[in-house]
Design a protein around this motif. Structure first.
Motif, PDB file in Angstrom:
ATOM      1  N   VAL A   1       3.898  -9.113  -1.478  1.00 27.33           N
ATOM      2  CA  VAL A   1       4.572 -10.411  -1.439  1.00 27.33           C
ATOM      3  C   VAL A   1       3.584 -11.576  -1.455  1.00 27.33           C
ATOM      4  N   PRO A   2       2.517 -11.575  -0.641  1.00 27.62           N
ATOM      5  CA  PRO A   2       1.589 -12.724  -0.709  1.00 27.62           C
ATOM      6  C   PRO A   2       0.976 -12.900  -2.092  1.00 27.62           C
ATOM      7  N   ALA A   3       0.670 -11.786  -2.768  1.00 27.50           N
ATOM      8  CA  ALA A   3       0.093 -11.871  -4.108  1.00 27.50           C
ATOM      9  C   ALA A   3       1.082 -12.452  -5.101  1.00 27.50           C
ATOM     10  N   LEU A   4       2.355 -12.086  -4.977  1.00 27.06           N
ATOM     11  CA  LEU A   4       3.363 -12.627  -5.885  1.00 27.06           C
ATOM     12  C   LEU A   4       3.559 -14.121  -5.644  1.00 27.06           C
ATOM     13  N   ARG A   5       3.583 -14.540  -4.388  1.00 25.90           N
ATOM     14  CA  ARG A   5       3.701 -15.972  -4.109  1.00 25.90           C
ATOM     15  C   ARG A   5       2.529 -16.734  -4.728  1.00 25.90           C
ATOM     16  N   SER A   6       1.335 -16.203  -4.561  1.00 25.38           N
ATOM     17  CA  SER A   6       0.151 -16.876  -5.109  1.00 25.38           C
ATOM     18  C   SER A   6       0.201 -16.934  -6.630  1.00 25.38           C
ATOM     19  N   ALA A   7       0.638 -15.825  -7.255  1.00 19.86           N
ATOM     20  CA  ALA A   7       0.716 -15.793  -8.717  1.00 19.86           C
ATOM     21  C   ALA A   7       1.730 -16.805  -9.235  1.00 19.86           C
ATOM     22  N   LEU A   8       2.861 -16.930  -8.565  1.00 19.25           N
ATOM     23  CA  LEU A   8       3.866 -17.919  -8.966  1.00 19.25           C
ATOM     24  C   LEU A   8       3.330 -19.337  -8.802  1.00 19.25           C
ATOM     25  N   ASP A   9       2.638 -19.582  -7.699  1.00 17.09           N
ATOM     26  CA  ASP A   9       2.078 -20.919  -7.475  1.00 17.09           C
ATOM     27  C   ASP A   9       1.043 -21.269  -8.534  1.00 17.09           C
ATOM     28  N   ARG A  10       0.175 -20.293  -8.859  1.00 17.30           N
ATOM     29  CA  ARG A  10      -0.863 -20.545  -9.875  1.00 17.30           C
ATOM     30  C   ARG A  10      -0.235 -20.849 -11.227  1.00 17.30           C
TER      31      ARG A  10
END
Length: 239
Positions: free
Chosen positions: A177-186
């Motif tokens: 989940v943290p990686a997906l949030r970061s990928a969406l933000d980027r």
């Protein structure tokens, strides 16, 4: 509570099917969406983004912004509903009628193995265990070995299936989940803050991926139904 959730993407125009509600199309006597929901019945949360119709009790719904904004925008809408303790989330197209709980469990084991201190990455040429041999719980100690490394020394952000030609099945995947949030933000930052129409491949920029080859004897779990002919083929596989 396992910390595992699932987001099902049920939007899309289904132009090659004449604009019908594609996830509601029946395969084996049941709507495709409900077959995918069955495959993730053990998730703490199940979230359907897009048009859905009647749903089993406990399944939550969301809508991408703007409506019809595509799978990345829909993923962000589903992610916004996750409970704070959620650690991993399956991101799945809602038109995968051949997806099974065992196939999702294989993704969970693959991703868990990447984050275990005790288990080395599985070898490419090791004997693969089929999903019929998979235990009910998904842990790194149970890891089958039909996995390929694309990690460059990093822990994987997601695990996803690859087909026989090595193509990643981005909408048959399990994310941290943290990686997906970061990928969406980027990705949003590169598009002026909007995810409308963003490509799914854009989420994978500079992301370590665990690629999983299907080792089972049944049909590929990532088979999606984009045309009437695809539905016919899926029907044949379910007989």
């Amino acid at each position: 509570m396992t910390g595992y959730a699932a987001i099902l993407l049920a939007g899309g125009a289904a132009r090659r099917m004449g604009g019908v509600d594609k996830p509601a199309r029946a395969v084996g006597g049941r709507p495709m969406l409900h077959r995918v929901l069955d495959a993730v019945a053990d998730a703490d949360q199940r979230i359907v983004v897009g048009s859905s119709g009647p749903l089993p009790r406990g399944v939550r719904t969301a809508r991408e912004e703007p409506p019809g904004g595509g799978p990345v925008a829909a993923t962000a809408a589903g992610l916004a509903l996750l409970d704070p303790g959620t650690t991993t989330v399956a991101v799945l197209a809602a038109d995968l009628p051949l997806l099974t709980t065992a196939a999702v469990a294989e993704l969970r084991r693959a991703l868990a193995a990447c984050h275990s201190r005790d288990d080395p990455p599985p070898a490419l040429d090791a004997a693969a265990a089929g999903p019929e041999d998979a235990p009910a719980t998904a842990g790194p100690e149970d890891a089958p070995a039909a996995w390929r490394e694309r990690l460059d020394g990093r822990s994987a952000a997601l695990a996803c299936y690859v087909d026989g030609d090595g193509r990643r099945q981005h909408l048959c995947a399990l994310w941290q989940v943290p990686a997906l949030r970061s990928a969406l933000d980027r990705l949003a930052a590169t598009r002026g803050g909007s995810l409308d129409g963003a490509p799914v491949r854009g989420l994978l920029a500079d992301v370590a991926v665990r690629e999983v080859s299907w080792s089972g004897s049944g049909p590929p779990p990532w088979f999606d139904c984009d045309t009437d002919e695809d539905v016919r083929r899926a029907e044949e596989w379910t007989r």
